[in-house]
Design an enzyme around this catalytic site. Structure first.
Site, mmCIF file in Angstrom:
data_model
loop_
_atom_site.group_PDB
_atom_site.id
_atom_site.type_symbol
_atom_site.label_atom_id
_atom_site.label_comp_id
_atom_site.label_asym_id
_atom_site.label_seq_id
_atom_site.Cartn_x
_atom_site.Cartn_y
_atom_site.Cartn_z
ATOM 1 N N ASP A 275 42.455 32.595 32.185
ATOM 2 C CA ASP A 275 41.604 33.512 32.944
ATOM 3 C C ASP A 275 40.127 33.203 32.688
ATOM 4 O O ASP A 275 39.788 32.374 31.837
ATOM 5 C CB ASP A 275 41.949 34.957 32.522
ATOM 6 C CG ASP A 275 41.977 35.898 33.707
ATOM 7 O OD1 ASP A 275 41.276 35.636 34.692
ATOM 8 O OD2 ASP A 275 42.693 36.918 33.635
ATOM 9 N N GLU B 100 40.259 31.828 38.124
ATOM 10 C CA GLU B 100 38.874 32.320 38.186
ATOM 11 C C GLU B 100 38.615 32.996 39.537
ATOM 12 O O GLU B 100 37.495 33.113 39.968
ATOM 13 C CB GLU B 100 37.855 31.227 37.825
ATOM 14 C CG GLU B 100 37.871 29.979 38.658
ATOM 15 C CD GLU B 100 37.205 30.160 40.005
ATOM 16 O OE1 GLU B 100 37.961 30.266 40.990
ATOM 17 O OE2 GLU B 100 35.963 30.188 40.075
ATOM 18 N N TRP B 101 39.710 33.400 40.174
ATOM 19 C CA TRP B 101 39.723 34.260 41.372
ATOM 20 C C TRP B 101 39.073 33.628 42.601
ATOM 21 O O TRP B 101 38.620 34.339 43.498
ATOM 22 C CB TRP B 101 39.082 35.621 41.051
ATOM 23 C CG TRP B 101 39.372 36.080 39.668
ATOM 24 C CD1 TRP B 101 40.595 36.479 39.207
ATOM 25 C CD2 TRP B 101 38.477 36.118 38.548
ATOM 26 N NE1 TRP B 101 40.516 36.770 37.867
ATOM 27 C CE2 TRP B 101 39.221 36.571 37.439
ATOM 28 C CE3 TRP B 101 37.133 35.833 38.382
ATOM 29 C CZ2 TRP B 101 38.663 36.730 36.185
ATOM 30 C CZ3 TRP B 101 36.561 35.980 37.125
ATOM 31 C CH2 TRP B 101 37.324 36.424 36.052
ATOM 32 N N GLY B 102 38.980 32.296 42.617
ATOM 33 C CA GLY B 102 38.415 31.623 43.795
ATOM 34 C C GLY B 102 36.912 31.739 43.912
ATOM 35 O O GLY B 102 36.322 31.263 44.885
ATOM 36 N N ASP C 46 42.631 39.834 42.368
ATOM 37 C CA ASP C 46 43.966 40.353 42.070
ATOM 38 C C ASP C 46 44.511 41.105 43.286
ATOM 39 O O ASP C 46 43.846 41.990 43.819
ATOM 40 C CB ASP C 46 43.900 41.341 40.901
ATOM 41 C CG ASP C 46 43.491 40.649 39.610
ATOM 42 O OD1 ASP C 46 43.119 39.463 39.652
ATOM 43 O OD2 ASP C 46 43.534 41.320 38.564
HETATM 44 C C1 GLA Z 1 42.639 39.251 35.588
HETATM 45 C C2 GLA Z 1 43.646 38.359 36.327
HETATM 46 C C3 GLA Z 1 44.951 39.121 36.496
HETATM 47 C C4 GLA Z 1 45.499 39.557 35.149
HETATM 48 C C5 GLA Z 1 44.451 40.368 34.396
HETATM 49 C C6 GLA Z 1 44.850 40.623 32.963
HETATM 50 O O1 GLA Z 1 42.270 40.340 36.348
HETATM 51 O O2 GLA Z 1 43.126 37.984 37.573
HETATM 52 O O3 GLA Z 1 45.906 38.313 37.186
HETATM 53 O O4 GLA Z 1 45.851 38.398 34.419
HETATM 54 O O5 GLA Z 1 43.195 39.688 34.350
HETATM 55 O O6 GLA Z 1 43.876 41.320 32.256
#
Ligand code: GLA
Length: 412
Positions: A148, A183-185, A206
């Protein structure tokens, strides 16, 4: 400009240090179960063992779901030698014992860490300890690491360097470990994550357990799905776009995915569509639901081997939007052997009829056999698909290319 700098970095250091061990670990998108949305902080040895047992007993393992992925909150801290250790209350026997159990079931085990000093949930992360942590993971028998990016600098250059550090450290262990970049894009990882050693990378935030969130902070399934538009070219064997976990069958059970109960989950039809769309996208298929108690409708969906075969097709092509017509969206995915998957998806809250000619509308010119794999039906006519779709419903067809000499048999 910043991506030019990362490209130069990739050229200079990107391919230099990597060992070859981890190159072919994800020839098809990884499939499994992840702890995050169902249990979050309550993740422990017992529940992970029970999920592993359930994967085997339900037939999901045989259908291809092979990873048990431990998400955030498993870490207890670092000892005086800087070695990571798990929370002693929830993992009293340590991780190695758990890994041995998971492996004895023919499954694989994944862990989670972070490129900052603390994870998103605030437990110890791996920054500064990449080599020692990678070695620890390898010694425990870990097969997959989700990494993450909470509590880490915003810029793409640092992200690349930090991810590559861990990618190289995993490679150096000599153990095959899938590296999942999360890293969420935000920094277009589809441009650099593979060079950092990644086998998959999150393309967005998420997902919540809601069809459409209509909220700028929280993404629903539709927002995530729409954000994949234009990314198909970056995905393929050993480097997959990851639109995040499957909400299928959660029905509002997860804490963050439901925003502490605000979202009540989706309908069975919406979960079916969610799963089919992820298969069309060649997405990693990582479920979150409680496999121990899933209903027959959900297990029927998750065990649809023909749908899974679309996702796992060896060509590794991500599907894309062929066209939209009113509220209908039609996706196409190229498959091995010149086969095709076509998905007709009703985005609206009304029932919508459809009628598409294979040549004129779907632009397929060779003779074929059509099978409706959403409903387990062979389609007698190879020239047209038609029907009607309930709100948010979709249907997936497999179009099988026929040799010319079989053409006469396919005519109705
Ligand atoms: C981030 C990630 C999620 C999950 C949480 C855990 O938000 O994007 O997929 O792993 O952390 O804290």
């Amino acid at each position: 400009m910043k991506y030019i700098f990362v490209s130069i970095l990739i050229l200079f250091i990107g391919f230099g240090a990597s060992a070859q061990e981890n190159l072919n670990l994800a020839l098809t998108p990884p499939m499994g179960w992840n702890s995050w949305n169902l249990v979050e902080k309550e993740v422990d040895e017992q529940i992970l063992k029970e999920m592993a047992d359930a994967l085997v007993m339900t037939g999901m393992k045989d259908a291809g779901f092979q990873y048990i992925l431990v998400d955030d909150y498993w870490v207890g801290g670092r000892d005086s030698q800087n070695n990571l250790f798990p929370d002693p209350n929830r993992f009293p026997n340590g991780i190695k014992v758990l890994a041995d159990y998971i492996h004895s079931k023919g499954l694989k085990l994944g862990l989670y860490s972070d490129a900052g000093s603390l994870t998103c949930a605030g437990v110890t992360g791996s920054y500064g300890f990449e080599t020692i942590d990678a070695q620890t993971f390898a010694e425990w028998g870990i097969d997959y690491l989700k990494y993450d990016y909470c509590n880490a600098p915003e810029d793409v250059e640092t992200a690349f360097i930090r991810y590559k550090k861990m990618g190289d450290a995993l490679n150096a262990t000599g153990r095959p470990i899938i590296f999942a970049i999360c890293e969420w894009g935000h920094r277009k990882p589809w441009l650099w994550a593979k060079a950092a050693g990644g086998h998959l990378w999150r393309t967005g935030g998420d997902s919540r357990d809601v069809w459409q969130s209509n909220n700028q902070t929280y993404t629903g399934i539709m927002e995530i799905f729409d954000a994949q538009e234009g990314l198909a070219q970056y995905s393929g064997p050993n480097g997959w776009n990851d639109p995040d976990l499957l909400m299928v069958g959660l029905y509002g059970q997860g804490k963050s995915s439901s925003l502490n109960g605000r979202y009540k989950g989706c309908t069975a039809i919406e979960y079916r569509t969610h799963f089919a769309l992820w298969c069309m996208l060649a997405a990693p298929l990582i479920v979150n639901l409680d496999i121990r108690s899933m209903d027959t409708e959900t297990s029927g969906l998750l065990l649809n081997k023909e749908l899974i075969a679309i996702d796992q097709d060896k060509l590794g092509k991500q599907g894309y939007t062929l066209f939209r017509k009113g509220n209908l969206q039609v996706l196409k995915k190229e498959l091995e052997g010149d086969d095709l998957a076509i998905c007709v998806f009703n985005r609206s809250s009304e029932v919508v009829p459809f009628d598409f000619k294979v040549q004129k509308d779907l632009k397929v010119w060779f003779p074929l056999q059509i099978r409706d794999i959403s409903n387990n039906k062979d389609w007698k006519n190879g020239k047209r698909v038609f029907g009607e779709l309930k709100p948010h419903e979709c249907v997936v067809y497999r179009l099988h290319k026929l040799e010319q000499n079989k053409l006469t048999n396919s005519k109705k």
